[in-house]
Design a protein around this motif. Structure first.
Motif, PDB file in Angstrom:
ATOM      1  N   ARG A   1     -18.612  14.609   4.705  1.00 17.13           N
ATOM      2  CA  ARG A   1     -18.261  13.470   3.852  1.00 17.13           C
ATOM      3  C   ARG A   1     -17.733  12.301   4.680  1.00 17.13           C
ATOM      4  NH1 ARG A   1     -17.870  14.838  -1.683  1.00 17.13           N
ATOM      5  NH2 ARG A   1     -18.108  17.079  -2.093  1.00 17.13           N
ATOM      6  N   ALA A   2     -17.049  12.603   5.783  1.00 15.81           N
ATOM      7  CA  ALA A   2     -16.551  11.536   6.649  1.00 15.81           C
ATOM      8  C   ALA A   2     -17.708  10.782   7.292  1.00 15.81           C
ATOM      9  CB  ALA A   2     -15.634  12.118   7.722  1.00 15.81           C
ATOM     10  N   ARG A   3     -18.730  11.509   7.710  1.00 17.59           N
ATOM     11  CA  ARG A   3     -19.897  10.850   8.294  1.00 17.59           C
ATOM     12  C   ARG A   3     -20.534   9.901   7.298  1.00 17.59           C
ATOM     13  NH1 ARG A   3     -22.402  16.140  11.417  1.00 17.59           N
ATOM     14  NH2 ARG A   3     -21.653  15.617  13.510  1.00 17.59           N
ATOM     15  N   LEU A   4     -20.580  10.318   6.029  1.00 17.80           N
ATOM     16  CA  LEU A   4     -21.136   9.457   4.991  1.00 17.80           C
ATOM     17  C   LEU A   4     -20.263   8.230   4.766  1.00 17.80           C
ATOM     18  CD1 LEU A   4     -23.280   8.982   2.811  1.00 17.80           C
ATOM     19  CD2 LEU A   4     -21.886  10.380   1.241  1.00 17.80           C
ATOM     20  N   ALA A   5     -18.940   8.439   4.732  1.00 19.00           N
ATOM     21  CA  ALA A   5     -18.018   7.320   4.542  1.00 19.00           C
ATOM     22  C   ALA A   5     -18.121   6.326   5.697  1.00 19.00           C
ATOM     23  CB  ALA A   5     -16.585   7.841   4.408  1.00 19.00           C
ATOM     24  N   ILE A   6     -18.282   6.848   6.921  1.00 17.63           N
ATOM     25  CA  ILE A   6     -18.431   5.975   8.091  1.00 17.63           C
ATOM     26  C   ILE A   6     -19.724   5.171   7.989  1.00 17.63           C
ATOM     27  CG2 ILE A   6     -18.837   5.973  10.584  1.00 17.63           C
ATOM     28  CD1 ILE A   6     -16.947   8.401  10.748  1.00 17.63           C
ATOM     29  N   ALA A   7     -20.816   5.835   7.593  1.00 17.54           N
ATOM     30  CA  ALA A   7     -22.108   5.162   7.476  1.00 17.54           C
ATOM     31  C   ALA A   7     -22.073   4.070   6.412  1.00 17.54           C
ATOM     32  CB  ALA A   7     -23.201   6.175   7.155  1.00 17.54           C
ATOM     33  N   GLN A   8     -21.345   4.333   5.318  1.00 17.68           N
ATOM     34  CA  GLN A   8     -21.251   3.362   4.223  1.00 17.68           C
ATOM     35  C   GLN A   8     -20.111   2.369   4.425  1.00 17.68           C
ATOM     36  OE1 GLN A   8     -20.830   5.914   0.787  1.00 17.68           O
ATOM     37  NE2 GLN A   8     -23.044   6.182   0.568  1.00 17.68           N
ATOM     38  N   SER A   9     -19.265   2.648   5.437  1.00 17.59           N
ATOM     39  CA  SER A   9     -18.088   1.823   5.702  1.00 17.59           C
ATOM     40  C   SER A   9     -17.244   1.652   4.438  1.00 17.59           C
ATOM     41  CB  SER A   9     -18.511   0.443   6.232  1.00 17.59           C
ATOM     42  OG  SER A   9     -17.399  -0.250   6.749  1.00 17.59           O
ATOM     43  N   LYS A  10     -17.012   2.804   3.767  1.00 17.74           N
ATOM     44  CA  LYS A  10     -16.324   2.767   2.478  1.00 17.74           C
ATOM     45  C   LYS A  10     -15.464   4.014   2.313  1.00 17.74           C
ATOM     46  CE  LYS A  10     -17.328   2.437  -2.486  1.00 17.74           C
ATOM     47  NZ  LYS A  10     -18.423   2.386  -3.490  1.00 17.74           N
ATOM     48  N   PRO A  11     -14.176   3.851   1.998  1.00 18.56           N
ATOM     49  CA  PRO A  11     -13.314   5.017   1.778  1.00 18.56           C
ATOM     50  C   PRO A  11     -13.766   5.802   0.554  1.00 18.56           C
ATOM     51  CG  PRO A  11     -12.007   3.022   2.098  1.00 18.56           C
ATOM     52  CD  PRO A  11     -13.421   2.587   1.886  1.00 18.56           C
ATOM     53  N   THR A  12     -13.491   7.085   0.571  1.00 18.66           N
ATOM     54  CA  THR A  12     -13.850   7.923  -0.564  1.00 18.66           C
ATOM     55  C   THR A  12     -12.734   8.921  -0.846  1.00 18.66           C
ATOM     56  OG1 THR A  12     -15.517   9.446  -1.431  1.00 18.66           O
ATOM     57  CG2 THR A  12     -15.047   9.589   0.909  1.00 18.66           C
ATOM     58  N   LEU A  13     -12.547   9.249  -2.115  1.00 19.77           N
ATOM     59  CA  LEU A  13     -11.545  10.226  -2.532  1.00 19.77           C
ATOM     60  C   LEU A  13     -12.277  11.472  -3.000  1.00 19.77           C
ATOM     61  CD1 LEU A  13      -8.438  10.576  -2.931  1.00 19.77           C
ATOM     62  CD2 LEU A  13      -8.793   9.899  -5.313  1.00 19.77           C
ATOM     63  N   VAL A  14     -12.031  12.588  -2.329  1.00 23.59           N
ATOM     64  CA  VAL A  14     -12.732  13.838  -2.614  1.00 23.59           C
ATOM     65  C   VAL A  14     -11.759  14.830  -3.225  1.00 23.59           C
ATOM     66  CG1 VAL A  14     -14.125  15.698  -1.641  1.00 23.59           C
ATOM     67  CG2 VAL A  14     -14.206  13.409  -0.611  1.00 23.59           C
ATOM     68  N   THR A  15     -12.183  15.486  -4.295  1.00 31.72           N
ATOM     69  CA  THR A  15     -11.368  16.515  -4.929  1.00 31.72           C
ATOM     70  C   THR A  15     -11.974  17.887  -4.674  1.00 31.72           C
ATOM     71  OG1 THR A  15     -10.613  15.030  -6.695  1.00 31.72           O
ATOM     72  CG2 THR A  15     -10.461  17.393  -7.115  1.00 31.72           C
ATOM     73  N   TYR A  16     -11.157  18.782  -4.119  1.00 29.62           N
ATOM     74  CA  TYR A  16     -11.557  20.172  -3.906  1.00 29.62           C
ATOM     75  C   TYR A  16     -10.785  21.029  -4.911  1.00 29.62           C
ATOM     76  CZ  TYR A  16     -13.432  18.529   0.553  1.00 29.62           C
ATOM     77  OH  TYR A  16     -14.134  17.863   1.522  1.00 29.62           O
ATOM     78  N   ASP A  17     -11.517  21.701  -5.793  1.00 31.29           N
ATOM     79  CA  ASP A  17     -10.894  22.504  -6.844  1.00 31.29           C
ATOM     80  C   ASP A  17     -11.174  23.977  -6.582  1.00 31.29           C
ATOM     81  OD1 ASP A  17      -9.904  23.686  -9.099  1.00 31.29           O
ATOM     82  OD2 ASP A  17     -10.956  22.402 -10.530  1.00 31.29           O
ATOM     83  N   THR A  18     -10.196  24.669  -6.029  1.00 32.18           N
ATOM     84  CA  THR A  18     -10.389  26.087  -5.718  1.00 32.18           C
ATOM     85  C   THR A  18      -9.999  26.984  -6.892  1.00 32.18           C
ATOM     86  OG1 THR A  18      -8.184  26.288  -4.735  1.00 32.18           O
ATOM     87  CG2 THR A  18      -9.991  25.681  -3.269  1.00 32.18           C
ATOM     88  N   THR A  19      -9.713  26.371  -8.055  1.00 30.47           N
ATOM     89  CA  THR A  19      -9.461  27.154  -9.264  1.00 30.47           C
ATOM     90  C   THR A  19     -10.737  27.337 -10.063  1.00 30.47           C
ATOM     91  OG1 THR A  19      -8.959  25.227 -10.664  1.00 30.47           O
ATOM     92  CG2 THR A  19      -7.147  26.170  -9.390  1.00 30.47           C
TER      93      THR A  19
ATOM     94  N   SER B   1     -10.940   7.781   4.987  1.00 30.00           N
ATOM     95  CA  SER B   1     -10.998   6.347   5.264  1.00 30.00           C
ATOM     96  C   SER B   1     -11.646   6.090   6.621  1.00 30.00           C
ATOM     97  CB  SER B   1      -9.591   5.736   5.257  1.00 30.00           C
ATOM     98  OG  SER B   1      -8.924   5.990   4.048  1.00 30.00           O
ATOM     99  N   PRO B   2     -12.760   5.370   6.662  1.00 27.23           N
ATOM    100  CA  PRO B   2     -13.331   4.966   7.954  1.00 27.23           C
ATOM    101  C   PRO B   2     -12.350   4.074   8.706  1.00 27.23           C
ATOM    102  CG  PRO B   2     -14.886   4.591   6.151  1.00 27.23           C
ATOM    103  CD  PRO B   2     -13.569   4.895   5.524  1.00 27.23           C
ATOM    104  N   LEU B   3     -12.282   4.232  10.009  1.00 31.82           N
ATOM    105  CA  LEU B   3     -11.368   3.443  10.834  1.00 31.82           C
ATOM    106  C   LEU B   3     -12.144   2.362  11.567  1.00 31.82           C
ATOM    107  CD1 LEU B   3      -9.205   6.348  12.315  1.00 31.82           C
ATOM    108  CD2 LEU B   3      -8.715   4.941  10.305  1.00 31.82           C
ATOM    109  N   HIS B   4     -11.735   1.113  11.336  1.00 34.79           N
ATOM    110  CA  HIS B   4     -12.389  -0.020  11.982  1.00 34.79           C
ATOM    111  C   HIS B   4     -11.458  -0.572  13.052  1.00 34.79           C
ATOM    112  CE1 HIS B   4     -15.400   0.096   8.819  1.00 34.79           C
ATOM    113  NE2 HIS B   4     -14.427   0.112   7.927  1.00 34.79           N
ATOM    114  N   PRO B   5     -11.836  -0.496  14.309  1.00 33.05           N
ATOM    115  CA  PRO B   5     -10.937  -0.936  15.391  1.00 33.05           C
ATOM    116  C   PRO B   5     -10.587  -2.414  15.345  1.00 33.05           C
ATOM    117  CG  PRO B   5     -13.149  -0.523  16.230  1.00 33.05           C
ATOM    118  CD  PRO B   5     -13.119  -0.002  14.826  1.00 33.05           C
ATOM    119  N   ASP B   6     -11.432  -3.224  14.695  1.00 29.92           N
ATOM    120  CA  ASP B   6     -11.192  -4.669  14.646  1.00 29.92           C
ATOM    121  C   ASP B   6     -10.394  -5.103  13.428  1.00 29.92           C
ATOM    122  OD1 ASP B   6     -12.653  -4.917  16.990  1.00 29.92           O
ATOM    123  OD2 ASP B   6     -14.552  -5.172  15.917  1.00 29.92           O
TER     124      ASP B   6
END
Length: 370
Positions: A65-83, A105-110
């Motif tokens: 999911r981080a790779r996808l967020a980096i490619a889209q340059s967009k933060p994402t909120l992921v919910t993991y439900d182990t119930t 959250s993708p990190l942009h050095p600039d």
């Protein structure tokens, strides 16, 4: 703080022209989970990561999911439900029985990013820091976007949210979380229909051990403190301290400079000179400070003799609420390393407002105060 330092060091060493990165942060937990809110991992697009958000069950999916967020340059909120009984849900079958929200959250050095804000907290390691991260919202809140982080330094810090209506409820929640030493989300709906959810993170100073002694059993305590990411200051004659101890302790302070050591509510002083007269004379000095935890190595009869002699000399008023003598949890410790474990465990339990008993006897959830 140890994890934060490792993440910052890894990011600082990164060649951002060839490798992209994202920061994953646990911002909400309901029920059980291996890691709690505030757990982080730095994820690189080459498949490497530093830190962790679980016991190893979620990191692989977070990488994807981080790779996808980096490619889209967009933060994402992921919910993991182990119930959930859904066989396709990541984390099911592990028995954690919890719901975990992870902000990636993708990190942009600039551009300013969460690590820039975290770095500012390192300037004063003995201060309680509060960080606010915008995790979700409807409407507009100044120039802030999902994933943005601000450091709370008073009411003016909240001006970045762009609405004065938020100031009082957020400040009240911050003070509540500080008093409990917890980090948790906070949702608020404004009168104009807009809403937001913040992750309010309280970063307490790391535990600080002040070890008053110079015998060989000080070194295992210093090493254990370092492994935990704590601070260890040794109070001893510098001319009698080994080079190994000099290298591994946070600081070596001469006994006559004891008053110069900063003391806060995350500090524990341990009297371990293995010399009756030295420990006896050190106790009144320590009692004049506000340190919440004073530990004394040795049997109870030795401590009681010190109390009685100091009382007879008019140097002790009988205050024993802060004194832990003998120091340590009853784990059958015999070696210096095991004794260090026993001591560190009691200090950790005290600072966490826990009893130090076996978890199997605990009725409340593991990570919650009773």
């Amino acid at each position: 703080m140890k994890e934060i330092l490792a993440i910052i060091a890894a990011y600082n060493a990164l060649n951002t022209s060839t490798t992209k990165a994202a920061l994953a942060t646990v911002v909400r937990v309901e029920g059980s989970s291996y890691r709690r809110t505030g757990a982080r991992m730095l994820i690189l697009d080459n498949g490497q990561w530093v830190g962790g958000i679980s016991g190893g069950c979620l990191e692989g999916d977070a990488l994807r999911r981080a790779r996808l967020a980096i490619a889209q340059s967009k933060p994402t909120l992921v919910t993991y439900d182990t119930t959930d009984d859904d066989d396709y849900q990541i984390g099911v079958g592990l028995g954690c029985n919890g719901v975990i929200d992870v902000l990636i959250s993708p990190l942009h050095p600039d551009h300013p990013n969460p690590l820039d804000c975290l770095k500012t907290c390192l300037d004063d390691a003995r201060k309680t820091h509060v960080l606010l991260t915008l995790t979700s919202f409807t409407g507009s809140f100044g120039d802030l976007q999902r994933g943005d982080m601000i450091r709370y330094d008073g009411p003016d810090s909240l001006l970045a949210l762009g609405d004065a209506e938020l100031t009082t409820p957020i400040e009240q929640k911050i003070q509540q979380y500080i008093s409990k030493g917890k980090s948790a989300p906070f949702a608020f709906e404004l009168s104009n229909g807009q809403s937001l959810e913040l992750f309010i993170e309280v970063l307490l100073p790391v535990p600080h051990l002040i070890l008053m002694g110079q015998q060989y059993d000080v070194l295992p305590l210093v090493r254990m403190s370092n492994e935990l990411g704590w601070m260890a200051t040794v109070v001893a004659n510098p001319q009698k301290v080994t080079q190994t101890l000099f290298a591994e302790a946070h600081a070596i302070v001469a006994p006559d400079a004891f008053a110069s050591i900063p003391i806060d509510q995350q500090t524990a002083v341990i009297l371990m000179a293995h010399d009756f007269k030295t420990d006896k004379n050190n106790l009144p000095r320590v009692l004049t400070t506000d340190v919440p935890f004073i530990g004394m190595l040795g049997p109870r009869v030795r401590a009681e003799r010190i109390f009685n002699e100091l009382s007879d000399e008019g140097r002790f008023d009988g205050e024993t609420d802060r004194i832990h003598a003998p120091i340590g949890l009853d784990i059958g410790a015999a070696t210096p390393e095991e004794i260090a474990l026993s001591i560190v465990a009691e200090v950790r339990a005290f600072l966490s407002h826990r009893s130090g008993t076996a978890l199997r006897h605990r009725a409340a959830p593991i990570h919650e105060r009773e």
